[in-house]
Design a protein around this motif. Structure first.
Motif, PDB file in Angstrom:
ATOM      1  N   VAL A 138       0.844  -1.199   0.000  1.00  0.00           N
ATOM      2  CA  VAL A 138       0.000   0.000   0.000  1.00  0.00           C
ATOM      3  C   VAL A 138       0.879   1.248   0.000  1.00  0.00           C
ATOM      4  N   LEU A 139       0.277   2.373  -0.362  1.00  0.00           N
ATOM      5  CA  LEU A 139       0.890   3.676  -0.173  1.00  0.00           C
ATOM      6  C   LEU A 139       0.187   4.356   0.995  1.00  0.00           C
ATOM      7  N   VAL A 140       0.955   4.986   1.864  1.00  0.00           N
ATOM      8  CA  VAL A 140       0.382   5.709   3.000  1.00  0.00           C
ATOM      9  C   VAL A 140       0.963   7.110   3.050  1.00  0.00           C
ATOM     10  N   HIS A 141       0.224   8.009   3.637  1.00  0.00           N
ATOM     11  CA  HIS A 141       0.723   9.337   3.962  1.00  0.00           C
ATOM     12  C   HIS A 141       1.300   9.284   5.373  1.00  0.00           C
ATOM     13  N   ASP A 142       2.535   9.741   5.531  1.00  0.00           N
ATOM     14  CA  ASP A 142       3.144   9.870   6.853  1.00  0.00           C
ATOM     15  C   ASP A 142       3.663  11.299   6.931  1.00  0.00           C
ATOM     16  N   LEU A 143       2.814  12.181   7.437  1.00  0.00           N
ATOM     17  CA  LEU A 143       3.155  13.597   7.398  1.00  0.00           C
ATOM     18  C   LEU A 143       2.778  14.304   8.700  1.00  0.00           C
ATOM     19  N   THR A 144       3.349  15.491   8.872  1.00  0.00           N
ATOM     20  CA  THR A 144       3.125  16.278  10.078  1.00  0.00           C
ATOM     21  C   THR A 144       2.712  17.699   9.701  1.00  0.00           C
ATOM     22  N   PHE A 145       1.631  18.161  10.317  1.00  0.00           N
ATOM     23  CA  PHE A 145       1.191  19.550  10.213  1.00  0.00           C
ATOM     24  C   PHE A 145       1.765  20.315  11.400  1.00  0.00           C
ATOM     25  N   CYS A 146       2.181  21.552  11.177  1.00  0.00           N
ATOM     26  CA  CYS A 146       2.769  22.334  12.264  1.00  0.00           C
ATOM     27  C   CYS A 146       2.330  23.788  12.147  1.00  0.00           C
ATOM     28  N   VAL A 147       1.927  24.376  13.258  1.00  0.00           N
ATOM     29  CA  VAL A 147       1.605  25.799  13.279  1.00  0.00           C
ATOM     30  C   VAL A 147       2.285  26.434  14.495  1.00  0.00           C
ATOM     31  N   LEU A 148       2.945  27.563  14.271  1.00  0.00           N
ATOM     32  CA  LEU A 148       3.539  28.332  15.353  1.00  0.00           C
ATOM     33  C   LEU A 148       2.485  29.295  15.882  1.00  0.00           C
ATOM     34  N   THR A 149       2.395  29.403  17.183  1.00  0.00           N
ATOM     35  CA  THR A 149       1.356  30.247  17.777  1.00  0.00           C
ATOM     36  C   THR A 149       1.842  31.684  17.899  1.00  0.00           C
ATOM     37  N   PRO A 150       0.985  32.649  17.535  1.00  0.00           N
ATOM     38  CA  PRO A 150       1.356  34.056  17.671  1.00  0.00           C
ATOM     39  C   PRO A 150       1.258  34.511  19.126  1.00  0.00           C
ATOM     40  N   ALA A 151       1.721  35.702  19.373  1.00  0.00           N
ATOM     41  CA  ALA A 151       1.664  36.261  20.727  1.00  0.00           C
ATOM     42  C   ALA A 151       0.213  36.315  21.212  1.00  0.00           C
ATOM     43  N   GLY A 152       0.007  35.905  22.448  1.00  0.00           N
ATOM     44  CA  GLY A 152      -1.323  35.960  23.039  1.00  0.00           C
ATOM     45  C   GLY A 152      -2.149  34.707  22.835  1.00  0.00           C
ATOM     46  N   VAL A 153      -1.639  33.742  22.069  1.00  0.00           N
ATOM     47  CA  VAL A 153      -2.360  32.486  21.830  1.00  0.00           C
ATOM     48  C   VAL A 153      -1.464  31.338  22.292  1.00  0.00           C
ATOM     49  N   THR A 154      -1.925  30.568  23.246  1.00  0.00           N
ATOM     50  CA  THR A 154      -1.112  29.471  23.757  1.00  0.00           C
ATOM     51  C   THR A 154      -1.314  28.222  22.894  1.00  0.00           C
ATOM     52  N   PRO A 155      -0.284  27.370  22.804  1.00  0.00           N
ATOM     53  CA  PRO A 155      -0.458  26.104  22.073  1.00  0.00           C
ATOM     54  C   PRO A 155      -1.599  25.263  22.633  1.00  0.00           C
ATOM     55  N   GLU A 156      -1.787  25.286  23.958  1.00  0.00           N
ATOM     56  CA  GLU A 156      -2.880  24.521  24.566  1.00  0.00           C
ATOM     57  C   GLU A 156      -4.242  24.999  24.060  1.00  0.00           C
ATOM     58  N   LEU A 157      -4.375  26.323  23.890  1.00  0.00           N
ATOM     59  CA  LEU A 157      -5.631  26.870  23.389  1.00  0.00           C
ATOM     60  C   LEU A 157      -5.865  26.452  21.945  1.00  0.00           C
ATOM     61  N   VAL A 158      -4.812  26.421  21.148  1.00  0.00           N
ATOM     62  CA  VAL A 158      -4.935  25.994  19.755  1.00  0.00           C
ATOM     63  C   VAL A 158      -5.447  24.558  19.689  1.00  0.00           C
ATOM     64  N   ARG A 159      -4.864  23.686  20.502  1.00  0.00           N
ATOM     65  CA  ARG A 159      -5.317  22.293  20.508  1.00  0.00           C
ATOM     66  C   ARG A 159      -6.781  22.210  20.916  1.00  0.00           C
ATOM     67  N   GLU A 160      -7.184  22.931  21.944  1.00  0.00           N
ATOM     68  CA  GLU A 160      -8.579  22.902  22.387  1.00  0.00           C
ATOM     69  C   GLU A 160      -9.515  23.375  21.284  1.00  0.00           C
ATOM     70  N   ARG A 161      -9.140  24.447  20.601  1.00  0.00           N
ATOM     71  CA  ARG A 161      -9.997  24.995  19.549  1.00  0.00           C
ATOM     72  C   ARG A 161     -10.139  24.031  18.375  1.00  0.00           C
ATOM     73  N   GLN A 162      -9.029  23.451  17.925  1.00  0.00           N
ATOM     74  CA  GLN A 162      -9.112  22.566  16.762  1.00  0.00           C
ATOM     75  C   GLN A 162      -9.835  21.264  17.106  1.00  0.00           C
ATOM     76  N   ASP A 163      -9.676  20.776  18.338  1.00  0.00           N
ATOM     77  CA  ASP A 163     -10.400  19.569  18.733  1.00  0.00           C
ATOM     78  C   ASP A 163     -11.899  19.833  18.836  1.00  0.00           C
ATOM     79  N   ALA A 164     -12.246  21.022  19.349  1.00  0.00           N
ATOM     80  CA  ALA A 164     -13.661  21.377  19.483  1.00  0.00           C
ATOM     81  C   ALA A 164     -14.322  21.538  18.118  1.00  0.00           C
ATOM     82  N   GLU A 165     -13.578  22.055  17.150  1.00  0.00           N
ATOM     83  CA  GLU A 165     -14.144  22.262  15.816  1.00  0.00           C
ATOM     84  C   GLU A 165     -14.432  20.942  15.118  1.00  0.00           C
ATOM     85  N   GLY A 166     -13.567  19.958  15.295  1.00  0.00           N
ATOM     86  CA  GLY A 166     -13.830  18.625  14.761  1.00  0.00           C
ATOM     87  C   GLY A 166     -13.424  18.375  13.327  1.00  0.00           C
TER      88      GLY A 166
END
Length: 244
Positions: A138-166
């Protein structure tokens, strides 16, 4: 983990961590299916992001303990020096195979393990609780998405927001999110994603961080050349094993 952290640091100082496809590159059709098992995915996120693996489709016997099957096969793979077995969805298999069987369990072997070795593992050590199985390249995708958080936005908040959005759950099904000091990474391993699915994930992560989708970077998780975008999977090695 160290490599991903190094990548985040490189991004922070302006290094080009994301190998962007050429703007006019034509999408490449890979012989893979989506979760519905009825369509091909096309992707420009190929090269090192697309890997060729051997995969085992398993149909357990009635009442069998799937977790016990997985443990037994992982122990056997380690004993045979075949590395680890990674869980995946049935969508990694070809449309042709899925017309015959939608497996209840899918295990993918490490890169570099020949299909014939995967076949030998199952032929010689098939657990009694496995009714039958199929082995396929088979062929598979093995990749990583990455976003740097701007000032005033914590990485924890980013994870919460993206998980909540679904959106990530809908687009990726299975993925691993890690909160880093400088941002958030999401690793995906599974069926090749279409460009639309990749775009949806980047847009969702961008919204969560409050940055444009173009600032959500996509890279191969592991080093190495990967599978050529013009290479098609050879499905002639399909093997079927039904106990007598």
């Amino acid at each position: 983990m160290r490599r991903l952290l190094a990548g985040l640091l490189a991004l922070a100082v302006g290094a080009a961590w994301y190998a962007r496809p050429e703007p006019d590159a034509a999408p490449v059709a890979h012989e893979v299916t989506g979760d519905a098992g009825d369509r091909q995915a096309t992707t420009t996120f190929d090269g090192p992001m697309v890997r060729r693996r051997a995969a085992i489709a398993i149909h357990p016997a009635p009442g069998a303990d799937r977790a016990a099957i997985a443990r037994e096969l992982r122990a056997l793979a380690a004993e045979q020096k075949l590395g680890e077995l990674t869980d995946a969805t049935f969508a990694v298999f070809s449309e042709r195979m899925l017309e015959f069987l939608v497996p209840e369990m899918t295990l993918v072997l490490d890169e570099g393990v020949p299909v014939m070795d995967a076949e030998a593992l199952m032929r010689d050590h098939q657990p009694a609780s496995v009714a039958f199985y199929l082995v396929q390249p088979v062929l598979v995708h093995d990749l990583t998405f990455c976003v740097l958080t701007p000032a005033g936005v914590t990485p924890e908040l980013v994870r919460e927001r993206q998980d909540a959005e679904g959106v990530l759950s809908d687009s990726l099904n299975r993925y691993v999110t890690e909160v880093q000091p400088a941002g958030v990474t999401v690793r995906y391993f599974g069926a090749v994603l279409g460009d639309g699915q990749v775009a949806a994930v980047r847009e969702s992560m961008g919204r969560a961080a409050g940055v444009p989708a173009s600032q959500v970077h996509v890279t191969a998780t592991e080093p190495g050349p990967g599978a050529s975008g013009s290479t098609q999977v050879d499905h002639t090695l399909l093997q079927e094993h039904v106990p007598k």
